[in-house]
Design an enzyme around this catalytic site. Structure first.
Site, PDB file in Angstrom:
ATOM      1  N   PRO A   1       0.790  -1.218   0.000  1.00  0.00           N
ATOM      2  CA  PRO A   1       0.000   0.000   0.000  1.00  0.00           C
ATOM      3  C   PRO A   1       0.830   1.279   0.000  1.00  0.00           C
ATOM      4  CG  PRO A   1      -0.130  -1.104   2.128  1.00  0.00           C
ATOM      5  CD  PRO A   1       0.525  -2.064   1.181  1.00  0.00           C
ATOM      6  N   ASN A   2       0.315   2.241  -0.736  1.00  0.00           N
ATOM      7  CA  ASN A   2       0.847   3.611  -0.828  1.00  0.00           C
ATOM      8  C   ASN A   2       2.144   3.722  -1.635  1.00  0.00           C
ATOM      9  OD1 ASN A   2      -1.221   4.905   0.828  1.00  0.00           O
ATOM     10  ND2 ASN A   2      -0.345   3.721   2.510  1.00  0.00           N
TER      11      ASN A   2
ATOM     12  N   ARG B   1       5.102  11.005  -2.540  1.00  0.00           N
ATOM     13  CA  ARG B   1       4.898  10.664  -1.136  1.00  0.00           C
ATOM     14  C   ARG B   1       6.164  10.912  -0.305  1.00  0.00           C
ATOM     15  NH1 ARG B   1       4.627   4.469   1.192  1.00  0.00           N
ATOM     16  NH2 ARG B   1       4.050   5.065   3.302  1.00  0.00           N
TER      17      ARG B   1
ATOM     18  N   TYR C   1      11.267   8.792   1.202  1.00  0.00           N
ATOM     19  CA  TYR C   1      11.200   7.718   0.201  1.00  0.00           C
ATOM     20  C   TYR C   1      11.881   8.051  -1.128  1.00  0.00           C
ATOM     21  CZ  TYR C   1       7.798   5.831   3.507  1.00  0.00           C
ATOM     22  OH  TYR C   1       7.195   5.345   4.638  1.00  0.00           O
TER      23      TYR C   1
ATOM     24  N   ASN D   1       7.845  -5.605  -0.808  1.00  0.00           N
ATOM     25  CA  ASN D   1       7.772  -4.459   0.096  1.00  0.00           C
ATOM     26  C   ASN D   1       6.322  -4.376   0.584  1.00  0.00           C
ATOM     27  OD1 ASN D   1       7.647  -2.072   1.489  1.00  0.00           O
ATOM     28  ND2 ASN D   1       8.815  -0.887  -0.024  1.00  0.00           N
TER      29      ASN D   1
ATOM     30  N   ALA E   1       3.050  -0.579   5.026  1.00  0.00           N
ATOM     31  CA  ALA E   1       2.663  -0.583   6.455  1.00  0.00           C
ATOM     32  C   ALA E   1       2.166  -1.953   6.918  1.00  0.00           C
ATOM     33  CB  ALA E   1       1.600   0.481   6.708  1.00  0.00           C
TER      34      ALA E   1
ATOM     35  N   GLU F   1      12.220  -9.454   2.024  1.00  0.00           N
ATOM     36  CA  GLU F   1      11.445  -8.265   2.418  1.00  0.00           C
ATOM     37  C   GLU F   1      12.323  -7.035   2.204  1.00  0.00           C
ATOM     38  OE1 GLU F   1      10.214  -8.452   6.549  1.00  0.00           O
ATOM     39  OE2 GLU F   1      10.136  -6.260   6.637  1.00  0.00           O
TER      40      GLU F   1
ATOM     41  N   HIS G   1      12.594  -2.582   2.185  1.00  0.00           N
ATOM     42  CA  HIS G   1      12.047  -1.272   2.529  1.00  0.00           C
ATOM     43  C   HIS G   1      12.970  -0.200   1.989  1.00  0.00           C
ATOM     44  CE1 HIS G   1       9.130  -3.148   5.117  1.00  0.00           C
ATOM     45  NE2 HIS G   1      10.103  -3.925   5.564  1.00  0.00           N
TER      46      HIS G   1
ATOM     47  N   ARG H   1      13.083   4.611  12.438  1.00  0.00           N
ATOM     48  CA  ARG H   1      11.912   5.499  12.342  1.00  0.00           C
ATOM     49  C   ARG H   1      10.993   5.321  13.561  1.00  0.00           C
ATOM     50  NH1 ARG H   1       9.175   4.961   6.745  1.00  0.00           N
ATOM     51  NH2 ARG H   1       8.144   6.829   7.550  1.00  0.00           N
TER      52      ARG H   1
HETATM   53  C1  DQA Z   1       8.104   1.136   3.817  1.00  0.00           C
HETATM   54  C2  DQA Z   1       8.199   1.369   5.338  1.00  0.00           C
HETATM   55  C3  DQA Z   1       6.842   1.218   5.996  1.00  0.00           C
HETATM   56  O1  DQA Z   1       6.950   1.466   7.387  1.00  0.00           O
HETATM   57  C4  DQA Z   1       5.854   2.201   5.410  1.00  0.00           C
HETATM   58  O2  DQA Z   1       4.578   2.011   5.983  1.00  0.00           O
HETATM   59  C5  DQA Z   1       5.794   2.130   3.924  1.00  0.00           C
HETATM   60  C6  DQA Z   1       7.047   2.033   3.186  1.00  0.00           C
HETATM   61  C7  DQA Z   1       9.439   1.433   3.110  1.00  0.00           C
HETATM   62  O3  DQA Z   1       9.606   0.980   1.984  1.00  0.00           O
HETATM   63  O4  DQA Z   1      10.299   2.124   3.658  1.00  0.00           O
HETATM   64  O5  DQA Z   1       4.734   2.216   3.321  1.00  0.00           O
HETATM   65  O6  DQA Z   1       7.776  -0.220   3.585  1.00  0.00           O
END
Ligand code: DQA
Length: 151
Positions: free
Chosen positions: A10-11, A18, A23, A74, A77, A98, A100, A107
Site C-alpha cells: 500500500p501507498n 509521497r 522515500y 515491500n 505498512a 522483504e 524497505h 523510524r
Molecule cells: C516502507 C516502510 C513502511 O513502514 C511504510 O509504511 C511504507 C514504506 C518502506 O519501503 O520504507 O509504506 O515499507
C-alpha cells in the site's frame, strides 16, 4: 532463466510524491524500470505488481508460488501488523526477501517490528530504491549457492 516477482504494498504507488525526504523522488514506474534493466543484465525475467489491498497482495503471493523463482516484497505498512500477509508468505515455498526503501529501524517505534521478517529469507531496509536492487543481488548469490550445493 530465473523469474522474479516484485510485489509492492500500500501507498507505494504514491512514490515520487509521497514524503520524498523519506522515500526519495523516483516514481514506482521508474523503480520498476530500473529493476527490469538490472534483471535483464542478469539474464532474468522480472514482473512487478502493486496493490493497496491486503487480499490482492495475498492472492499475488499465492499465485507467485507456482510461477516465479523468487519474490521481492515491500509490504508497506502491512509489514508491521498483517498476520494474514505473514501467513501467505509462510504458505509458499518460493523464497521471499522483504525490502524497505527507508530504514524502518530508525523510524517511528511502530515501524521497528516486522511480522513478515520471521518468514522471509531476509530483510533489506534503508537503501532507498537500491534496497530492491540489493535484493536482486542477494538472490543472485542465493541461486549461485544452490547451484554449488547441487553439484
Ligand atoms: C516502507 C516502510 C513502511 O513502514 C511504510 O509504511 C511504507 C514504506 C518502506 O519501503 O520504507 O509504506 O515499507
Amino acid at each position: 532463466m530465473k523469474k522474479i516477482y516484485v510485489i509492492h504494498g500500500p501507498n507505494l504507488n504514491r512514490l515520487g510524491n509521497r514524503e520524498p525526504d523519506i522515500y526519495g523522488h523516483l516514481t514506482l514506474e521508474q523503480i520498476n524500470q530500473q529493476l527490469q534493466e538490472k534483471a535483464t543484465t542478469l539474464g532474468w525475467e522480472l514482473d512487478a505488481f502493486q496493490s493497496n489491498h491486503e487480499g490482492k497482495l495475498i492472492d499475488a503471493i499465492h499465485e507467485a508460488d507456482t510461477h516465479y523463482d523468487a519474490i521481492i516484497l515491500n509490504p508497506g505498512a502491512y509489514t508491521h501488523y498483517s498476520y494474514a500477509l505473514r501467513d501467505a508468505v509462510a504458505s509458499i515455498t518460493v523464497p521471499v526477501i522483504e525490502v524497505h526503501l527507508s530504514n524502518i529501524h530508525a523510524r517511528d517505534s511502530f515501524r521497528h517490528h516486522s511480522v513478515i521478517a520471521g518468514v522471509a529469507k531476509g530483510q533489506i531496509s534503508g537503501f532507498g530504491s537500491a534496497s530492491y536492487e540489493l535484493a536482486l543481488l542477494a538472490f543472485q548469490q542465493l541461486f549461485a549457492l544452490e547451484e554449488i550445493e547441487r553439484m
